[in-house]
Write an enzyme that holds these catalytic residues in place. Structure first.
Site, mmCIF file in Angstrom:
data_model
loop_
_atom_site.group_PDB
_atom_site.id
_atom_site.type_symbol
_atom_site.label_atom_id
_atom_site.label_comp_id
_atom_site.label_asym_id
_atom_site.label_seq_id
_atom_site.Cartn_x
_atom_site.Cartn_y
_atom_site.Cartn_z
ATOM 1 N N LYS A 118 26.941 20.221 -138.222
ATOM 2 C CA LYS A 118 27.102 20.978 -139.455
ATOM 3 C C LYS A 118 27.924 20.153 -140.444
ATOM 4 C CE LYS A 118 27.021 25.649 -137.517
ATOM 5 N NZ LYS A 118 27.803 26.905 -137.325
ATOM 6 N N ARG B 3 30.132 20.418 -143.592
ATOM 7 C CA ARG B 3 30.865 21.352 -144.447
ATOM 8 C C ARG B 3 30.969 20.764 -145.850
ATOM 9 N NH1 ARG B 3 30.798 25.999 -141.490
ATOM 10 N NH2 ARG B 3 31.421 25.575 -139.327
ATOM 11 N N GLY C 278 12.961 17.890 -168.423
ATOM 12 C CA GLY C 278 13.018 18.508 -169.740
ATOM 13 C C GLY C 278 14.168 19.476 -169.900
ATOM 14 N N ASN D 273 17.115 19.155 -168.454
ATOM 15 C CA ASN D 273 18.294 18.313 -168.687
ATOM 16 C C ASN D 273 18.323 17.761 -170.109
ATOM 17 O OD1 ASN D 273 19.151 18.716 -166.064
ATOM 18 N ND2 ASN D 273 18.254 16.818 -165.293
ATOM 19 N N SER E 213 8.354 15.195 -163.303
ATOM 20 C CA SER E 213 7.146 14.969 -162.524
ATOM 21 C C SER E 213 6.101 16.037 -162.802
ATOM 22 C CB SER E 213 7.490 14.975 -161.028
ATOM 23 O OG SER E 213 8.088 16.226 -160.662
ATOM 24 N N ASP F 269 17.950 11.120 -168.263
ATOM 25 C CA ASP F 269 17.718 12.302 -169.094
ATOM 26 C C ASP F 269 18.683 12.340 -170.272
ATOM 27 O OD1 ASP F 269 15.719 13.163 -167.343
ATOM 28 O OD2 ASP F 269 17.119 14.316 -166.134
ATOM 29 N N THR G 50 30.427 11.776 -165.142
ATOM 30 C CA THR G 50 30.476 13.150 -164.650
ATOM 31 C C THR G 50 29.824 13.256 -163.290
ATOM 32 O OG1 THR G 50 28.399 13.765 -165.740
ATOM 33 C CG2 THR G 50 30.447 14.070 -166.999
ATOM 34 N N GLY H 129 27.430 14.741 -160.319
ATOM 35 C CA GLY H 129 26.146 15.389 -160.069
ATOM 36 C C GLY H 129 25.320 15.556 -161.325
#
Length: 308
Positions: free
Chosen positions: A27, A29, A41, A43, A138, A254, A287, A289
């Site tokens: 797992k 975390r 588009g 973004n 895409s 983007d 920034t 992600g």
């Protein structure tokens, strides 16, 4: 102020989180979890809105995740037009491994779309009065390879300029069949289009070749740490990359496309709009992600880029 319509045929809801280390079977975390509306588009529309532009994001969205996507756009003040589809909108995952700094992205293929759902996109483009139409991302399963070309033709028929950021057969088919004002392939995609593997030093000449052989006004290629090139009627412009502290490369392309298109829509000279795009793409590296770029970072970096 000219409005920019963005088209996202295969949007996502993106979840971004951190994990100490990623290992199989165990797992993992993760903490914290941030949720963003995503897809090319979407973004682009988010960045245009952050920069102060007028935009609307057209999204093919279905199921509970499609409803969440629409709400996330509303929370960020991005006007959108949802076209309902039978399938469930996809979910993407971005995990930053803090121990190594590596980033893992999991992107599902997405739902299949129908001819009727795609026709609704074309109908909206035809009825809209935006001066610019940006198709980014895409092609979903079920979409014909020339569908972006059909959007380009619908935009051209009412005098709008068409901008494309896609890959594979969809990109090639559009450049073969339609007028495109601005396309943004990456280096690999550019190589596929001109039929040979390229180095970054060859990008400028290859981009100029692409413009000469298609109904394409401008080709912009971002090259990461090697900067970027812009090819068009005026020739080829190459700019170096700015050095910043990298947090994530997600969304840089983007952000570039959004800022360059917004700059063009504002009446900036193409070289200036290209510099603005380069600044926004670099700002996205600051920034985490799919947070994308911040307005204040874009204009601070633009001042640096304008001095080059």
């Amino acid at each position: 102020m000219p409005r920019i319509l963005t088209i996202t045929l295969n949007p996502t809801v993106d979840f971004a989180s951190d994990a100490h280390i990623v290992r199989p079977t165990r797992k993992i975390r993760t903490s914290p979890v941030a949720t963003y509306p995503g897809g090319g588009g979407v973004n682009v529309a988010r960045v245009i809105r952050a920069l102060g532009g007028e935009t609307e994001a057209v999204i093919l969205a279905g199921g509970e995740i499609g409803t969440l996507l629409k709400r996330l756009l509303e929370e960020r003040g991005v006007p959108s037009h949802r076209i309902d589809i039978e399938g469930q909108t996809r979910i993407g995952f971005d995990v930053k491994e803090t121990y190594t700094g590596l980033e893992y992205r999991f992107v599902p293929e997405g739902p299949e779309v129908t001819d009727a759902e795609l026709q609704a996109v074309l109908d909206h483009v035809v009825a809209d009065d935006s001066a610019w139409v940006v198709a980014s991302g895409s092609l979903p399963a079920g979409a014909p390879r020339d569908f972006y070309a059909r959007i380009a033709e619908a935009a051209e028929a009412r005098g709008a300029r068409f901008v494309l950021d896609s890959s594979g057969p969809g990109l090639a088919a559009t450049l073969e069949a339609a007028d495109v004002y601005l396309a943004k392939p990456n280096l690999r995609e550019l190589g596929e289009l001109v039929g040979r593997e390229l180095t970054s030093d060859e990008a400028g000449a290859a981009a100029a070749e692409l413009v000469r052989h298609h109904n394409l006004t401008y080709a912009a290629i971002t090259l990461g740490e090697d900067g970027g090139v812009l090819a068009g009627p005026e020739g080829v412009l190459r700019l170096p990359a700015l050095t910043v502290r990298l947090r994530s490369a997600v969304g840089a392309g983007d952000s570039f496309l959004a800022a360059m298109t917004w700059g063009l829509s504002e009446g900036r000279p193409v070289e200036d709009a290209f510099r603005l795009g380069m600044a926004a793409g670099t700002a996205a590296l600051l920034t985490r992600g799919t947070q994308l770029c911040r307005r204040e970072d874009v204009f601070a970096l633009y001042e640096r880029m304008a001095a080059l």
